[in-house]
Write a protein that holds these residues in place. Structure first.
Motif, PDB file in Angstrom:
ATOM      1  N   UNK A 211      -7.257   2.025  11.454  1.00  0.00           N
ATOM      2  CA  UNK A 211      -6.001   1.270  11.500  1.00  0.00           C
ATOM      3  C   UNK A 211      -5.208   1.376  10.204  1.00  0.00           C
ATOM      4  N   UNK A 212      -5.709   2.145   9.232  1.00  0.00           N
ATOM      5  CA  UNK A 212      -4.987   2.319   7.969  1.00  0.00           C
ATOM      6  C   UNK A 212      -5.148   3.752   7.499  1.00  0.00           C
ATOM      7  N   UNK A 213      -4.055   4.344   7.052  1.00  0.00           N
ATOM      8  CA  UNK A 213      -4.095   5.693   6.492  1.00  0.00           C
ATOM      9  C   UNK A 213      -3.384   5.698   5.148  1.00  0.00           C
ATOM     10  N   UNK A 214      -3.865   6.561   4.300  1.00  0.00           N
ATOM     11  CA  UNK A 214      -3.332   6.645   2.942  1.00  0.00           C
ATOM     12  C   UNK A 214      -2.040   7.454   2.916  1.00  0.00           C
ATOM     13  N   UNK A 215      -1.246   7.186   1.909  1.00  0.00           N
ATOM     14  CA  UNK A 215      -0.063   7.996   1.670  1.00  0.00           C
ATOM     15  C   UNK A 215      -0.300   8.965   0.529  1.00  0.00           C
ATOM     16  N   UNK A 216       0.622   9.875   0.349  1.00  0.00           N
ATOM     17  CA  UNK A 216       0.532  10.822  -0.760  1.00  0.00           C
ATOM     18  C   UNK A 216       1.929  11.129  -1.282  1.00  0.00           C
ATOM     19  N   UNK A 217       1.987  11.407  -2.575  1.00  0.00           N
ATOM     20  CA  UNK A 217       3.209  11.926  -3.174  1.00  0.00           C
ATOM     21  C   UNK A 217       2.855  13.254  -3.824  1.00  0.00           C
ATOM     22  N   UNK A 218       3.646  14.276  -3.535  1.00  0.00           N
ATOM     23  CA  UNK A 218       3.420  15.622  -4.054  1.00  0.00           C
ATOM     24  C   UNK A 218       4.324  15.839  -5.264  1.00  0.00           C
ATOM     25  N   UNK A 219       3.711  16.212  -6.388  1.00  0.00           N
ATOM     26  CA  UNK A 219       4.471  16.358  -7.627  1.00  0.00           C
ATOM     27  C   UNK A 219       4.175  17.708  -8.280  1.00  0.00           C
ATOM     28  N   UNK A 220       5.197  18.260  -8.898  1.00  0.00           N
ATOM     29  CA  UNK A 220       5.079  19.529  -9.608  1.00  0.00           C
ATOM     30  C   UNK A 220       5.371  19.292 -11.097  1.00  0.00           C
ATOM     31  N   UNK A 300      -2.653   9.947  -4.501  1.00  0.00           N
ATOM     32  CA  UNK A 300      -2.953   9.051  -3.391  1.00  0.00           C
ATOM     33  C   UNK A 300      -2.187   7.744  -3.474  1.00  0.00           C
ATOM     34  N   UNK A 301      -1.762   7.257  -2.304  1.00  0.00           N
ATOM     35  CA  UNK A 301      -0.991   6.017  -2.185  1.00  0.00           C
ATOM     36  C   UNK A 301      -1.746   5.071  -1.250  1.00  0.00           C
ATOM     37  N   UNK A 302      -2.091   3.896  -1.737  1.00  0.00           N
ATOM     38  CA  UNK A 302      -2.873   2.943  -0.952  1.00  0.00           C
ATOM     39  C   UNK A 302      -2.011   2.274   0.110  1.00  0.00           C
ATOM     40  N   UNK A 303      -2.621   1.850   1.234  1.00  0.00           N
ATOM     41  CA  UNK A 303      -1.884   1.016   2.186  1.00  0.00           C
ATOM     42  C   UNK A 303      -1.317  -0.211   1.482  1.00  0.00           C
ATOM     43  N   UNK A 304      -0.060  -0.491   1.737  1.00  0.00           N
ATOM     44  CA  UNK A 304       0.613  -1.594   1.060  1.00  0.00           C
ATOM     45  C   UNK A 304       1.420  -1.148  -0.139  1.00  0.00           C
ATOM     46  N   UNK A 305       1.139   0.058  -0.656  1.00  0.00           N
ATOM     47  CA  UNK A 305       1.936   0.625  -1.738  1.00  0.00           C
ATOM     48  C   UNK A 305       2.988   1.560  -1.158  1.00  0.00           C
ATOM     49  N   UNK A 306       4.024   1.819  -1.935  1.00  0.00           N
ATOM     50  CA  UNK A 306       5.011   2.820  -1.547  1.00  0.00           C
ATOM     51  C   UNK A 306       4.834   4.070  -2.399  1.00  0.00           C
ATOM     52  N   UNK A 307       5.333   5.166  -1.886  1.00  0.00           N
ATOM     53  CA  UNK A 307       5.333   6.413  -2.647  1.00  0.00           C
ATOM     54  C   UNK A 307       6.054   6.227  -3.973  1.00  0.00           C
ATOM     55  N   UNK A 308       7.180   5.507  -3.955  1.00  0.00           N
ATOM     56  CA  UNK A 308       7.967   5.305  -5.178  1.00  0.00           C
ATOM     57  C   UNK A 308       7.159   4.550  -6.237  1.00  0.00           C
TER      58      UNK A 308
END
Length: 428
Positions: A211-220, A300-308
């Motif tokens: 019921x929860x999936x992680x987010x990601x931000x891709x950075x160079x 990695x971005x936790x549930x409840x956090x935003x990419x920003x």
């Protein structure tokens, strides 16, 4: 309800084999989607089709701002355009469909590229060894998609006298591995003339409820030094020590976040919000001090956090490293987004679709403990659109994207059985 395996097993097996025989890498989902749409029509589904619009997706926070970059992603740079990559769906109605709920069963048709030299068999010639099916996409996620189709079919064929109202939608979307092109388009602009109340994405969850999936931000990251001949190395400024200082600071932040950012569904993971420095390219010649370095990484971005929010944390940590280095202060590195961003997503455990799924799983003797996963999924697009979404499907993520990708067939049958009963409970 009659036995799912007895009524659907042989046809499900042949259907899954055929799906896995299509090479749907690099944006080439079209022929498979055409075949699927025909099969859905033959089974009595009302079919729908939609394509993603690059201009519209460019306004979405997950995707690049440049429509051209969306039209030809890294995975499909030389492949078909978005208008040649349809997502398709089939709809079955029960009783008074407008008086009941609508449940979406979602899967994606695209698969990741294949390193054929690492395979023991042709990845697009499905191979059986006992109860195990090996093929690219067998796990991620054509067997899950097939189980969605036949769960809906089975329930519809056995619905008489059950007083069910509502709709079942089976979706086959494109470009999930590229950020969810088809699912994002469906979330942004509903392709159906009715609303959607809940969804299940049949990702390979090893028959567990997610019921929860992680987010990601891709950075160079790009660092600049000063080149010099190897014989006078001291006249140059190598990028390597600066990169190592940044890399060390980032992994220290990762460790800090593992302690400070908590979530009950992620206690089992040794690194719940991992970062990975996936590529590093430095220098131009073995006999020259390396003056340039480019590193691409996933945060990695936790549930409840935003990419920003997570991006800002790492940018702040980078600024601290820069401030401590005279060279980096005078030659500041760049740290920019690239590719696709994944927002995290979470569905309330008290949502009816979660309860229906757990009830169906309990009937099959499965562990109903809710879980979170460190990967991203198309569920985030539906959750963002206000559609409660859970993940449940056959196969393990450890086999996804892996050579000799293999699914244990009894798990596919069990997934179909559970999805059938979940849908029955949800529509009842």
């Amino acid at each position: 309800m009659t036995d799912f395996e007895t009524e659907q097993g042989d046809e499900l097996r042949a259907f899954t084999e055929r799906l896995c025989s299509f090479d749907t890498t690099g944006g080439n989902e079209g022929p498979a989607q055409e075949w699927l749409a025909d099969r859905l029509s033959e089974m009595g589904f009302e079919t729908y089709e939609w394509t993603a619009d690059a201009e519209r997706l460019a306004e979405h926070p997950s995707f690049p701002d440049d429509p051209v970059a969306i039209e030809h992603t890294e995975a499909s740079a030389d492949g078909p355009t978005l208008v040649e990559r349809p997502s398709v769906a089939g709809v079955l109605e029960f009783g008074d469909p407008d008086d009941g709920q609508t449940l979406v069963l979602n899967g994606h048709m695209d698969v990741v590229p294949v390193a054929r030299e690492s395979w023991d068999t042709d990845p697009f010639e499905p191979t059986w060894e006992g109860d195990d099916l090996t093929a690219r996409g067998a796990v991620d996620m054509k067997s899950g998609l097939a189980s969605c189709v036949f769960a809906a079919k089975h329930l519809h064929e056995n619905a008489e006298g059950r007083n069910l109202d509502g709709r079942l939608v089976v979706e086959s979307v494109v470009g999930e591995e590229e950020g969810g092109l088809g699912a994002a388009a469906a979330a942004l602009s509903n392709p159906y003339p009715f609303e959607r109340d809940a969804a299940i994405v049949a990702e390979p969850t090893d028959l567990t409820p997610v019921v929860a999936v992680e987010g990601t931000v891709m950075k160079r990251l790009r660092i600049t030094g000063r080149s010099a001949h190897a014989a006078t190395r001291w006249r140059g400024e190598s990028v390597h020590p600066h990169f190592e200082a940044i890399r060390r600071a980032f992994f220290e932040l990762e460790a800090e976040r593992s302690e400070s950012v908590t979530h009950p569904l992620y206690d089992e993971f040794p690194i719940p919000w991992p970062i990975v420095v996936g590529t590093v390219e430095a220098g131009t010649w073995s006999s020259s001090v390396p003056a340039t370095l480019t590193a691409e990484m996933r945060l990695g971005v936790a549930p409840g956090e935003t990419v920003d929010e997570v991006e800002a944390m790492y940018e702040e940590r980078l600024a601290e490293v820069v401030e401590e280095s005279e060279w980096l202060r005078d030659h500041p590195p760049t740290f920019e987004r690239f590719s696709i961003q994944f927002e995290s997503a979470e569905t309330d455990p008290d949502e009816p679709i979660v309860g229906a799924l757990q009830s169906a799983m309990d009937g099959e003797g499965l562990d109903t403990t809710l879980r979170g996963e460190t990967y991203g999924a198309d569920s985030r697009h539906y959750v963002a659109a206000g559609i409660p979404t859970a993940l449940f499907g056959p196969g393990t993520i450890e086999q996804a994207h892996f050579p000799n990708e293999t699914v244990h067939w009894p798990d596919v049958v069990t997934a179909g059985t559970v999805l059938t009963e979940t849908a029955r409970t949800f529509l009842d």
